[in-house]
Design a protein around this motif. Structure first.
Motif, PDB file in Angstrom:
ATOM      1  N   SER A 250     -54.499  12.672  41.563  1.00  0.00           N
ATOM      2  CA  SER A 250     -53.502  13.273  40.666  1.00  0.00           C
ATOM      3  C   SER A 250     -54.084  13.346  39.263  1.00  0.00           C
ATOM      4  N   SER A 251     -53.538  14.234  38.464  1.00  0.00           N
ATOM      5  CA  SER A 251     -54.038  14.420  37.097  1.00  0.00           C
ATOM      6  C   SER A 251     -53.870  13.142  36.274  1.00  0.00           C
ATOM      7  N   GLY A 252     -52.744  12.463  36.436  1.00  0.00           N
ATOM      8  CA  GLY A 252     -52.473  11.266  35.650  1.00  0.00           C
ATOM      9  C   GLY A 252     -53.528  10.203  35.837  1.00  0.00           C
ATOM     10  N   TRP A 253     -53.824   9.870  37.081  1.00  0.00           N
ATOM     11  CA  TRP A 253     -54.814   8.814  37.335  1.00  0.00           C
ATOM     12  C   TRP A 253     -56.235   9.279  37.036  1.00  0.00           C
ATOM     13  N   ALA A 254     -56.530  10.549  37.263  1.00  0.00           N
ATOM     14  CA  ALA A 254     -57.877  11.055  36.971  1.00  0.00           C
ATOM     15  C   ALA A 254     -58.191  10.930  35.485  1.00  0.00           C
ATOM     16  N   TYR A 255     -57.264  11.365  34.631  1.00  0.00           N
ATOM     17  CA  TYR A 255     -57.519  11.302  33.194  1.00  0.00           C
ATOM     18  C   TYR A 255     -57.353   9.886  32.633  1.00  0.00           C
ATOM     19  N   THR A 256     -56.560   9.057  33.295  1.00  0.00           N
ATOM     20  CA  THR A 256     -56.486   7.646  32.901  1.00  0.00           C
ATOM     21  C   THR A 256     -57.824   6.958  33.177  1.00  0.00           C
ATOM     22  N   PHE A 257     -58.452   7.288  34.302  1.00  0.00           N
ATOM     23  CA  PHE A 257     -59.774   6.726  34.613  1.00  0.00           C
ATOM     24  C   PHE A 257     -60.790   7.128  33.555  1.00  0.00           C
ATOM     25  N   ILE A 258     -60.764   8.401  33.134  1.00  0.00           N
ATOM     26  CA  ILE A 258     -61.682   8.852  32.085  1.00  0.00           C
ATOM     27  C   ILE A 258     -61.410   8.108  30.785  1.00  0.00           C
ATOM     28  N   ALA A 259     -60.134   7.899  30.457  1.00  0.00           N
ATOM     29  CA  ALA A 259     -59.777   7.184  29.230  1.00  0.00           C
ATOM     30  C   ALA A 259     -60.287   5.748  29.257  1.00  0.00           C
TER      31      ALA A 259
END
Length: 531
Positions: free
Chosen positions: A483-492
């Motif tokens: 999901s977009s939420g977890w993907a971008y949280t991982f990058i953060a």
């Protein structure tokens, strides 16, 4: 006591080996005894860092900023047409994203050659070579009809345009001292930032109304205009060729600026007006492996890795915008292009504001060490014991914090399918934070390797583009799986790990830089003795 010793060391550094950066003027400072007050008073003032005045520097920066427009615009003007290209070539979005991956691989590889070449023979001839290759590739892209040809010509297009970023930073290092380098590099990066925002908008308009082939014809025409500006107006600035600008370049490397009476008068006054280039670069050769050597250096390697990770996450985000906004909000090519406006506007503001911020911080540290404004502008290129790492990283850390927060919020807004206004607002803050971080670390890598700024910037491009290539290839499968939420949280979270690396640079970077400069001077002295 330590502050007093450091102040003396830095002050002495500002008076030290300035003349050695310009072989043509070194002879004017020789023959004076040192170590006594009388001897020091009889020494002539050190030559200015650059013979170019403020107006000339501004004009040079304008041209190189316009040149820096083409590497990012070539990437971003392509984004709005991705969905149309996938349909025309009957390939999946993941496969069409491989053209972005290949573009970035060559965007990282080509400057390793052009950067080293420009540090040896000069900036102007390499600029001309890059633009000839770039224009030819765009003509081919406008005429081709097969996916394989699209892939190959995108690689060639990337090779031609990518050198302009390294060359732009190198030109700023040639003409601007460390005390004013931040604002000038901010303006140079502004060309790239405009390329990011305008590229997507122009690409959306052209693709929607005239078809995707018109994108490449637009690039042919605009690149031709800038090539004419370079050929006619841009002076040679490479310090290995013209020193601080007082050495006359070879006849084939002359621009209109070299023919101006004011230029000739200044060169006559310096005693080097008829000196031809080439002697200072004799014995130097193009060494693309120097890029890898810079990557392996402790201090430079950490700077490059931190910048590369942040760039990779950013490129993953913008590379996924076309497919995500099309799937979630039904955006067409024009809509996708317009969605890049928030990133472009904020990145432009960031490039200028952060550039001035790092110059302000430089002046603040200089005042603490008792260095005047004029003294700061005349600092030798290796900066001695001046804490340049702290000057840059103290401004980079807030930019990193802003980026971490906005990535998380942006990802979850997409996951919850909110109004498009929410993600677009977050893109504004993403653009400000990420591009501010890029600008600062781009300045720092030039500060760390001032003797080969184009090669140092090529190393920066190499690391961040190759990391970005991997990120652009995996982001869509990653979003599908997490999901977009977890993907971008991982990058953060990856971004958050870069903060300790910046602290390491601030803590041990000055000592590493001092040891490296001492080893380099010892090696040069040994080579001179053997010669």
């Amino acid at each position: 006591m330590n502050n007093g010793l450091n102040r003396k060391a830095v002050t002495a550094m500002t008076k030290g080996d300035l003349s050695t950066s310009n072989p043509a003027t070194a002879k004017n400072t020789g023959g004076h005894e040192q170590g006594s007050l009388a001897g020091e008073e009889s020494c002539p003032a050190p030559p200015s860092y650059s013979m170019f005045n403020a107006w000339e520097k501004g004009f040079i920066v304008f041209i190189v900023s316009a040149s820096a427009f083409f590497s990012p615009v070539s990437a971003n003007i392509y984004f709005p047409a991705l969905n149309t290209l996938a349909q025309d070539y009957h390939v999946s979005p993941t496969l069409i994203n491989l053209t972005i991956t290949m573009y970035m691989i060559f965007q990282g590889l080509a400057p390793s050659f052009t950067g080293s070449l420009s540090d040896s023979i000069g900036r102007r001839p390499v600029y001309v070579l890059c633009f000839i290759v770039y224009i030819g590739a765009n003509i081919g892209l406008a005429l081709q009809n097969q996916f394989a040809a699209l892939m190959v010509l995108r690689c060639l297009q990337s090779s031609g345009s990518s050198g302009t970023i390294a060359l732009g930073n190198a030109v700023v290092s040639d003409v601007a001292s460390a005390s004013e380098r931040g604002s000038y590099l901010g303006y140079v990066s502004l060309g790239g930032v405009v390329g990011v925002s305008l590229g997507a908008i122009i690409g959306g308009i052209l693709s929607d109304f005239l078809g995707w082939r018109s994108i490449f014809w637009f690039l042919v025409l605009s690149a031709g205009v800038v090539l004419v500006l370079i050929l006619v107006f841009l002076p040679e600035t490479a310090r290995a060729v013209v020193g601080n600008g007082s050495v006359r370049p070879a006849a084939w490397d002359l621009s209109l600026w070299d023919q101006l009476p004011s230029t000739k008068r200044r060169r006559v006054a310096s005693g080097t007006s008829e000196t031809l280039s080439g002697s200072s670069a004799t014995g130097r050769f193009v060494n693309p492996l120097m890029t890898l050597k810079i990557c392996a250096d402790k201090e430079a390697g950490i700077v490059l890795f931190a910048n590369g990770i942040v760039f990779a996450g950013y490129y993953a985000l913008v590379g996924a915008i076309p497919s995500q906004f099309h799937a979630l909000y039904g955006f067409n090519d024009l809509d996708v292009g317009l969605s890049f406006i928030p990133i472009g506007v904020s990145a432009a503001i960031s490039a200028v504001a952060v550039g001035y911020a790092v110059d302000w911080n430089f002046a603040r540290h200089a005042r603490r060490l008792g260095i005047s404004v004029d003294g700061a502008k005349q600092m030798s290129r290796d900066l001695g014991s001046f804490p340049i790492e702290s000057v840059r990283c103290e401004v980079a850390l807030p930019m990193l914090a802003l980026t971490v927060v906005t990535f998380v919020v942006y990802g979850w807004l997409l996951s919850f399918h909110t109004s498009v206004a929410g993600p677009l607002a977050m893109l504004f803050f993403v653009g400000f934070g990420v591009n501010g971080f890029f600008t600062i670390l781009s300045v720092l890598i030039v500060d760390v390797y001032p003797q080969a700024p184009a090669t140092a910037t090529a190393a920066n491009n190499f690391v961040r583009c190759w990391l970005g290539a991997g990120a652009s290839a995996i982001i869509i499968p990653m979003i599908d799986a997490l999901s977009s939420g977890w993907a971008y949280t991982f990058i953060a979270l990856l971004y958050l790990l870069m903060a300790p690396l910046l602290w390491v640079i601030m803590r041990w970077g000055p000592r590493w830089r001092s040891d490296r400069n001492a080893a380099e001077k010892a090696r040069e002295a040994s080579q001179n003795v053997e010669a």
